[in-house]
Design a protein around this motif. Structure first.
Motif: not given
Length: 65
Positions: A53-64
């Motif tokens: 969720k934090s990755c997504k919040y900061f404009g990334s993805s976990y996989d990326g």
């Protein structure tokens, strides 16, 4: 928890003060104990869910990441 306050939070984003996120059994579920420099929180989400969720919040993805 000696000397720290454990607050229950519904949402948590990783930030510069986040030191560690530890899985913790709470009944039959896995919660997260989040330790910051001067605070401690308990979240009803698994550590991996907080990270994703934090990755997504900061404009990334976990996989990326």
């Amino acid at each position: 928890m000696t000397g720290n306050t454990k607050n229950l939070v519904e949402e948590y984003e990783i930030n510069p003060f986040t030191m560690i996120i530890i899985p913790e059994e709470y009944g039959s579920r896995i919660y997260s104990r989040v330790i910051e420099l001067e605070e401690e929180y308990l979240s009803p989400f698994r550590p991996i869910d907080i990270v994703k969720k934090s990755c997504k919040y900061f404009g990334s993805s976990y996989d990326g990441s």
